[in-house]
Design an enzyme around this catalytic site. Structure first.
Site, mmCIF file in Angstrom:
data_model
loop_
_atom_site.group_PDB
_atom_site.id
_atom_site.type_symbol
_atom_site.label_atom_id
_atom_site.label_comp_id
_atom_site.label_asym_id
_atom_site.label_seq_id
_atom_site.Cartn_x
_atom_site.Cartn_y
_atom_site.Cartn_z
ATOM 1 N N TYR A 94 -16.658 13.948 11.343
ATOM 2 C CA TYR A 94 -18.112 13.795 11.264
ATOM 3 C C TYR A 94 -18.491 12.328 11.012
ATOM 4 O O TYR A 94 -19.633 11.938 11.277
ATOM 5 C CB TYR A 94 -18.670 14.624 10.103
ATOM 6 N N GLY A 95 -17.538 11.578 10.434
ATOM 7 C CA GLY A 95 -17.838 10.208 9.981
ATOM 8 C C GLY A 95 -18.598 9.341 10.965
ATOM 9 O O GLY A 95 -19.578 8.689 10.605
ATOM 10 N N CYS A 119 -14.079 10.267 0.244
ATOM 11 C CA CYS A 119 -13.878 11.120 1.425
ATOM 12 C C CYS A 119 -12.831 12.132 1.015
ATOM 13 O O CYS A 119 -11.774 11.759 0.483
ATOM 14 C CB CYS A 119 -13.394 10.306 2.616
ATOM 15 N N THR A 120 -13.124 13.396 1.240
ATOM 16 C CA THR A 120 -12.227 14.432 0.733
ATOM 17 C C THR A 120 -10.906 14.507 1.505
ATOM 18 O O THR A 120 -9.997 15.219 1.089
ATOM 19 C CB THR A 120 -12.935 15.803 0.733
ATOM 20 N N HIS A 121 -10.804 13.764 2.607
ATOM 21 C CA HIS A 121 -9.523 13.695 3.309
ATOM 22 C C HIS A 121 -8.545 12.718 2.633
ATOM 23 O O HIS A 121 -7.341 12.800 2.845
ATOM 24 C CB HIS A 121 -9.713 13.210 4.751
ATOM 25 N N GLU A 128 -6.289 14.186 10.084
ATOM 26 C CA GLU A 128 -6.511 15.339 10.975
ATOM 27 C C GLU A 128 -5.390 15.479 12.008
ATOM 28 O O GLU A 128 -5.119 16.569 12.488
ATOM 29 C CB GLU A 128 -7.861 15.218 11.695
ATOM 30 N N ASP A 161 -16.222 21.832 4.852
ATOM 31 C CA ASP A 161 -15.874 20.446 5.195
ATOM 32 C C ASP A 161 -15.792 20.349 6.711
ATOM 33 O O ASP A 161 -15.667 21.356 7.411
ATOM 34 C CB ASP A 161 -14.525 20.050 4.578
ATOM 35 N N SER A 162 -15.839 19.110 7.208
ATOM 36 C CA SER A 162 -15.695 18.909 8.641
ATOM 37 C C SER A 162 -14.309 19.353 9.120
ATOM 38 O O SER A 162 -14.134 19.635 10.298
ATOM 39 C CB SER A 162 -15.900 17.427 8.980
ATOM 40 N N CYS A 206 -17.541 17.653 1.371
ATOM 41 C CA CYS A 206 -17.447 16.615 2.388
ATOM 42 C C CYS A 206 -18.487 15.550 2.031
ATOM 43 O O CYS A 206 -19.672 15.873 1.886
ATOM 44 C CB CYS A 206 -17.751 17.223 3.756
ATOM 45 N N ASN A 207 -18.028 14.321 1.863
ATOM 46 C CA ASN A 207 -18.957 13.249 1.485
ATOM 47 C C ASN A 207 -19.929 12.943 2.611
ATOM 48 O O ASN A 207 -21.102 12.658 2.368
ATOM 49 C CB ASN A 207 -18.185 11.987 1.122
ATOM 50 N N THR A 208 -19.438 12.986 3.835
ATOM 51 C CA THR A 208 -20.294 12.653 4.972
ATOM 52 C C THR A 208 -21.440 13.660 5.085
ATOM 53 O O THR A 208 -22.598 13.287 5.254
ATOM 54 C CB THR A 208 -19.460 12.633 6.272
HETATM 55 N N1 DGL Z 1 -13.870 14.954 4.401
HETATM 56 C C1 DGL Z 1 -14.997 14.280 4.966
HETATM 57 C C2 DGL Z 1 -15.674 13.410 3.924
HETATM 58 O O1 DGL Z 1 -15.502 13.654 2.722
HETATM 59 C C3 DGL Z 1 -14.531 13.651 6.236
HETATM 60 C C4 DGL Z 1 -15.524 13.270 7.136
HETATM 61 C C5 DGL Z 1 -15.214 13.240 8.614
HETATM 62 O O2 DGL Z 1 -15.053 14.291 9.203
HETATM 63 O O3 DGL Z 1 -15.254 12.130 9.146
HETATM 64 O O4 DGL Z 1 -16.408 12.517 4.223
#
Ligand code: DGL
Length: 283
Positions: A51-52, A201-203, A167, A19-20, A82-84
């Site tokens: 990463y978004g 988003c996994t966050h 974060e 993940d990011s 990570c979805n992104t």
């Molecule tokens: N956890 C990432 C996701 O699922 C976060 C992306 C990010 O870093 O912006 O999209």
């Protein structure tokens, strides 16, 4: 000399989870509950998160670096938790890079398994998606939902402030309510028939309670951890040759590109247990 196909298939190692930043730990937690026997190697690119807001090219490059790193550490299988990264990099990596790097390894994402479950969840056929700018603008959810459920409507909301809140360890702070309410209200203002809200988003599981609080009562709020864990268990049943290559020592190793002490502190909240992370550089 290149290793033979047989030699490639015979090596085994931990399941890589990328993940990011911290978000993928919410997926790893559920995967470990579902499949506790395996070894896991988690990598959070916290130094370059979020990463978004980043472009396709940059997310692709960063994700490929992470995948190569996890491969070099012996992972036969990497989950982009990570979805992104799944939205912007997975397809290119699967189609263009894997055949060159090692066609016997696999990289899987989180979008497809989530979308596969949506049909069972929504009665109105109107699905809300909350995600990063990158995930929403990629239209990956709209396209995947459209393919599997052509009669469904997908309504998306970019939520750029949520990952930075997580974060920066501000997800429980009262200030987070302002942004959560703003995004949920904006989503439902687009279509009040939404009965299923995907936290894409996994966050966002760290903000679940706050999001639940502002989503109208009749709508369900869906996190991805269990869905991805079930999908991986199912994948192993369909692909015993990959399952055999994932080692079974029950260990979890966490790596971060940022400060390992900060990572370990927040990781505990996501994983539900104490871990000690190590620092690595991807470039
Ligand atoms: N956890 C990432 C996701 O699922 C976060 C992306 C990010 O870093 O912006 O999209």
């Amino acid at each position: 000399m290149e290793p033979s196909e047989e030699a490639k298939l015979s090596f085994s190692g931990p399941i890589g989870v990328f993940d990011s930043g911290y978000g993928g730990l919410s997926i790893l937690r559920r995967i470990r509950e579902r499949l506790p026997l395996y070894d896991y190697l988690y990598l959070g690119d916290n130094a370059r998160a979020p990463y978004g807001p980043r472009s396709f090219d940059v997310v692709y490059r960063f994700t490929l670096e992470a995948v190569r790193y996890l491969f070099a550490r012996g992972c036969p299988l990497v989950i982009l938790a990570c979805n992104t990264a799944s939205a912007k990099a997975l397809r290119s990596i699967q189609r263009n890079d894997l055949p060159l790097i090692d066609p016997t390894r696999r990289v899987l994402g989180v979008i497809r398994p989530t979308v596969e479950k949506v049909g069972e969840m929504s009665s109105t056929g109107v699905v809300g998606v909350m995600g990063t700018n990158g995930t929403v603008r990629s239209r990956s959810y709209d396209m995947e939902i459209g393919k599997l459920y052509p009669s469904f409507t997908t309504v998306s909301q970019e939520c750029p402030m949520l990952v930075p809140l997580v974060e920066n360890e501000e997800s429980a702070a009262p200030g987070a309510d302002y942004f959560v309410k703003k995004y949920v209200d904006a989503l439902f203002a687009k279509n009040s028939d939404i009965d299923t809200v995907l936290l894409a988003c996994t966050h966002y599981p760290l903000l679940y309670d706050k999001i639940r609080c502002y989503v109208p009562e009749g709508a369900r709020v869906v996190t991805q951890g269990e869905i991805v864990a079930d999908s991986l268990a199912d994948y192993f049943v369909r692909h015993p040759e990959m399952e055999r290559r994932c080692t079974r020592g029950g260990s979890t190793t966490c790596l971060t590109t940022e400060n390992p002490e900060s990572f370990s502190r927040l990781a505990r909240i996501f994983l539900g247990e104490e871990i000690t992370a190590n620092h690595i550089d991807l470039v």
